[in-house]
Write a protein that holds these residues in place. Structure first.
Motif, short mmCIF file in Angstrom:
data_model
loop_
_atom_site.label_atom_id
_atom_site.label_comp_id
_atom_site.label_asym_id
_atom_site.label_seq_id
_atom_site.Cartn_x
_atom_site.Cartn_y
_atom_site.Cartn_z
N SER A 1 -5.05 2.90 3.69
CA SER A 1 -5.20 1.45 3.57
C SER A 1 -4.01 0.72 4.17
CB SER A 1 -5.35 1.06 2.10
OG SER A 1 -6.56 1.55 1.56
N LYS B 1 2.43 1.74 -3.42
CA LYS B 1 1.44 2.24 -4.37
C LYS B 1 1.14 3.71 -4.13
CE LYS B 1 -1.44 1.73 -7.78
NZ LYS B 1 -0.94 1.48 -9.15
N ALA B 2 1.06 4.10 -2.86
CA ALA B 2 0.84 5.52 -2.54
C ALA B 2 1.98 6.38 -3.09
CB ALA B 2 0.74 5.70 -1.02
N HIS C 1 0.83 -1.21 0.00
CA HIS C 1 0.00 0.00 0.00
C HIS C 1 0.87 1.26 0.00
CE1 HIS C 1 -3.98 -1.68 0.20
NE2 HIS C 1 -3.67 -2.44 1.25
N ASN D 1 -6.13 8.89 -4.73
CA ASN D 1 -5.87 7.47 -4.52
C ASN D 1 -4.57 7.23 -3.76
OD1 ASN D 1 -8.10 5.88 -5.53
ND2 ASN D 1 -7.60 6.67 -7.55
N SER D 2 -3.65 8.18 -3.82
CA SER D 2 -2.45 8.07 -3.00
C SER D 2 -2.84 8.14 -1.52
CB SER D 2 -1.46 9.20 -3.33
OG SER D 2 -0.32 9.13 -2.50
N LYS E 1 -5.75 7.34 -0.31
CA LYS E 1 -6.47 6.10 -0.04
C LYS E 1 -5.49 4.97 0.28
CE LYS E 1 -9.56 2.74 -2.22
NZ LYS E 1 -10.34 2.40 -3.44
N GLU E 2 -4.41 4.88 -0.48
CA GLU E 2 -3.43 3.83 -0.24
C GLU E 2 -2.70 4.02 1.09
OE1 GLU E 2 -2.97 1.09 -1.92
OE2 GLU E 2 -4.33 1.55 -3.57
N SER E 3 -2.43 5.26 1.45
CA SER E 3 -1.77 5.54 2.73
C SER E 3 -2.63 5.08 3.90
CB SER E 3 -1.45 7.03 2.85
OG SER E 3 -0.50 7.44 1.88
#
Length: 287
Positions: free
Chosen positions: A198, A176-177, A173, A191-192, A194-196
């Motif tokens: 997550s 990806k961020a 995650h 979405n960055s 969101k990944e953080s």
């Protein structure tokens, strides 16, 4: 500071380079790239090079530069001169150079080097020294250029992103961020974030061995059973609430909302804060 800068004859650099690469930075990056990846092959026939160099040259020519394989020069010297011309071509987008170095770092398979991880660490260190010296707005973290300039932030993200077996989903995650944040053409800040977030959720699932644990329940458990500081708990709760309340981060846009309200500063803050929280938990919650 140089003599000429101290005496006022020249002006020291004071502008962060976010969407540009000046001549000094470009020269330094070329010297690093050439010295580590090209120089050893310069005066040889490409098809007689060691396999690691030969494979890289072919991939760079066809995959990155998008040229015909039958037109690849026979001599490495000629090949390198063509790459150098592209590198210093001011008509190309400024990020071409960062793209090239990223591609090389992730593609070149140094079979002739005993400790590849040590070599890559040295390259990362050299790159970040060059970027810092030239006031670039980027640092090289986890194989990519990221718009982060603070050493403490870099250390925090690196530590939280370490890919061990137990917490590999957390690392995924965060990586990806980073990728979404550092896309120089089309960054995706929503979405960055969101990944953080997550990454924290993923940590909770592994730590409590419960794939269905809720965010709030995990924080309450950490506070009451693992001495999570109440103020830190509340701050993370607010961050989680932010990600749920701002459009297009963790849910569909509401009428009238637009995703462009999310900025680089917010995405960067979330990445750094979430990575710091993970590192805090690793140090305290397991005691």
């Amino acid at each position: 500071m140089k003599f000429s800068e101290r005496m006022g004859y020249t002006k020291p650099k004071d502008i962060i380079q976010y969407e540009s690469i000046d001549d000094d930075l470009k020269n330094d990056l070329w010297n690093l790239y050439y010295g580590n990846y090209l120089e050893a092959a310069e005066y040889q026939d490409i098809y007689l090079l060691p396999e690691d160099f030969k494979t890289y040259f072919k991939k760079l020519w066809t995959d990155f530069l998008k040229k015909k394989i039958n037109e690849i020069p026979e001599q490495a010297y000629t090949f390198i001169k063509l790459v150098e011309t592209d590198f210093f071509d001011n008509t190309k987008a400024w990020y071409f150079i960062y793209d090239l170095i990223e591609y090389t770092f992730n593609t070149f398979d140094f079979r002739t080097i005993g400790d590849k991880s040590y070599f890559n660490h040295q390259i990362e260190s050299q790159l970040n020294s060059i970027l810092e010296k030239n006031l670039s707005g980027y640092r090289f973290i986890n194989t990519q250029f990221v718009p982060i300039t603070n050493d403490q932030e870099i250390a925090s993200i690196n530590e939280a992103s370490k890919n061990n077996t137990e917490y590999k989903t957390v690392s995924a995650h965060f990586n990806k961020a980073l990728e979404l944040l550092s896309d120089k053409k089309t960054p995706d800040f929503s979405n960055s974030i969101k990944e953080s977030i997550s990454a924290i959720e993923s940590y909770f699932k592994v730590f409590f061995n419960n794939p269905n644990i809720k965010f709030g329940d995990a924080l309450n458990n950490l506070e009451h059973k693992h001495a999570l500081d109440k103020q830190i708990k509340e701050s993370i709760n607010k961050i989680y609430a932010f990600s749920n309340n701002v459009g297009a981060i963790r849910h569909a846009l509401k009428p009238g909302e637009t995703s462009d309200k999310i900025t680089l500063a917010e995405a960067k803050y979330m990445l750094v804060t979430c990575s710091a929280f993970i590192n805090y938990l690793k140090e305290t919650a397991t005691n």
